[in-house]
Design an enzyme around this catalytic site. Structure first.
Site, PDB file in Angstrom:
ATOM      1  CG  ASN A 110       7.107   1.558   5.784  1.00 39.63           C
ATOM      2  OD1 ASN A 110       6.608   0.966   6.385  1.00 39.63           O
ATOM      3  ND2 ASN A 110       6.720   2.908   5.434  1.00 39.63           N
ATOM      4  CG  ASN A 112      -2.008  -1.531   1.261  1.00 39.99           C
ATOM      5  OD1 ASN A 112      -2.489  -1.386  -0.007  1.00 39.99           O
ATOM      6  ND2 ASN A 112      -1.929  -1.966   2.320  1.00 39.99           N
ATOM      7  CB  ALA A 115      -0.043  -4.308   6.723  1.00 39.42           C
ATOM      8  NE  ARG A 117      -2.507   1.295  12.363  1.00 39.17           N
ATOM      9  CZ  ARG A 117      -2.585   0.649  11.055  1.00 39.17           C
ATOM     10  NH1 ARG A 117      -1.632   0.122  10.431  1.00 39.17           N
ATOM     11  NH2 ARG A 117      -3.740   0.777  10.675  1.00 39.17           N
ATOM     12  CD  GLU A 168      10.387  -1.717  12.478  1.00 40.09           C
ATOM     13  OE1 GLU A 168      11.412  -2.148  13.302  1.00 40.09           O
ATOM     14  OE2 GLU A 168       9.203  -1.719  12.438  1.00 40.09           O
ATOM     15  NE  ARG A 204      -2.070   2.941   3.520  1.00 43.81           N
ATOM     16  CZ  ARG A 204      -1.066   2.480   4.274  1.00 43.81           C
ATOM     17  NH1 ARG A 204       0.152   2.266   3.739  1.00 43.81           N
ATOM     18  NH2 ARG A 204      -1.323   1.559   5.167  1.00 43.81           N
ATOM     19  CG  HIS A 236       6.963   2.166  10.991  1.00 38.54           C
ATOM     20  ND1 HIS A 236       6.369   1.171  10.070  1.00 38.54           N
ATOM     21  CD2 HIS A 236       7.629   1.363  11.815  1.00 38.54           C
ATOM     22  CE1 HIS A 236       6.699  -0.007  10.549  1.00 38.54           C
ATOM     23  NE2 HIS A 236       7.679   0.075  11.522  1.00 38.54           N
ATOM     24  CE1 TYR A 274       0.956   5.467   7.294  1.00 38.17           C
ATOM     25  CE2 TYR A 274      -1.430   5.036   6.318  1.00 38.17           C
ATOM     26  CZ  TYR A 274      -0.285   4.759   6.903  1.00 38.17           C
ATOM     27  OH  TYR A 274      -0.802   3.615   7.860  1.00 38.17           O
ATOM     28  CB  SER A 298       1.905   7.105  10.896  1.00 36.11           C
ATOM     29  OG  SER A 298       2.174   5.523  10.963  1.00 36.11           O
TER      30      SER A 298
HETATM   31  C1  DQA Z   1       3.118   2.036   8.349  1.00 32.61           C
HETATM   32  C2  DQA Z   1       2.684   1.799   9.521  1.00 32.61           C
HETATM   33  C3  DQA Z   1       1.864   0.688   9.325  1.00 32.61           C
HETATM   34  O1  DQA Z   1       1.214   0.153  10.406  1.00 32.61           O
HETATM   35  C4  DQA Z   1       1.081   0.358   8.236  1.00 32.61           C
HETATM   36  O2  DQA Z   1       0.362  -0.675   8.158  1.00 32.61           O
HETATM   37  C5  DQA Z   1       1.691   1.003   7.002  1.00 32.61           C
HETATM   38  C6  DQA Z   1       2.435   1.810   6.906  1.00 32.61           C
HETATM   39  C7  DQA Z   1       4.032   3.572   8.264  1.00 32.61           C
HETATM   40  O3  DQA Z   1       4.940   3.747   7.514  1.00 32.61           O
HETATM   41  O4  DQA Z   1       3.538   4.324   9.200  1.00 32.61           O
HETATM   42  O5  DQA Z   1       0.965   0.441   6.081  1.00 32.61           O
HETATM   43  O6  DQA Z   1       4.326   1.064   8.274  1.00 32.61           O
END
Ligand code: DQA
Length: 148
Positions: A77, A12, A80, A114, A101, A19, A103, A24, A105
């Site tokens: 990243n 995604n 999910a 999450r 790693e 999205r 993210h 985001y 958010s």
């Molecule tokens: C994410 C946070 C995940 O929980 C979510 O499923 C995503 C994006 C982020 O970049 O904040 O798809 O990895």
């Protein structure tokens, strides 16, 4: 040429900008590519940025790195798959390169599901909640780790 950093994006993330912009932001996946490329170049390094919605394809890319040894660190990243995939965490240790790693958010301020990551225990660093800028920081750190 300096270090080569492999930047991997899970499901995604190709939909960034469309999205949930309230979560985001307005930036697109093309902006992610640009930020990573620039951050690597600023360090005399090189970033290759990939995205897939297919977990098997992601695993094949990671296995490829273990065989070819063509990148010296991973920024990922996992989206999910962060919260679901033991297979991804298992694969990420195979190449024996540092993993950062990232993210977009702040996953720790969101839903309970999450707040657990299968990837964090094998990551050298975790960046969350910095928006797309977090990719730049992650690549910068990956270059440090690749050179140490
Ligand atoms: C994410 C946070 C995940 O929980 C979510 O499923 C995503 C994006 C982020 O970049 O904040 O798809 O990895």
């Amino acid at each position: 040429m300096g270090s080569r950093i492999l930047v991997l994006n899970g499901p995604n993330l190709n939909m960034l900008g469309v999205r949930q912009p309230e979560v985001y932001g307005d930036g697109s996946y093309a902006d992610v590519v640009e930020i990573c490329t620039r951050s690597a170049r600023n360090r005399g390094a090189e970033a290759e940025v990939r995205q897939t919605n297919d977990e098997a394809e992601m695993l094949v890319w990671i296995h490829g790195l273990a065989r070819e040894r063509d990148f010296s660190a991973i920024v990922i990243n996992p989206a999910a798959w962060t919260h679901t995939s033991v297979a991804l965490a298992d694969a990420l240790v195979i190449p024996e390169v540092p993993v950062v790693e990232v993210h977009i958010s702040n996953v720790h301020a969101r839903e309970g599901f999450r707040q657990h990551s299968y990837v964090s225990p094998i990551a050298s660093a975790v960046i969350a909640g910095c928006g797309l800028a977090g990719y730049g920081y992650a690549v910068d750190r990956a270059v440090d780790l690749a050179q140490s």
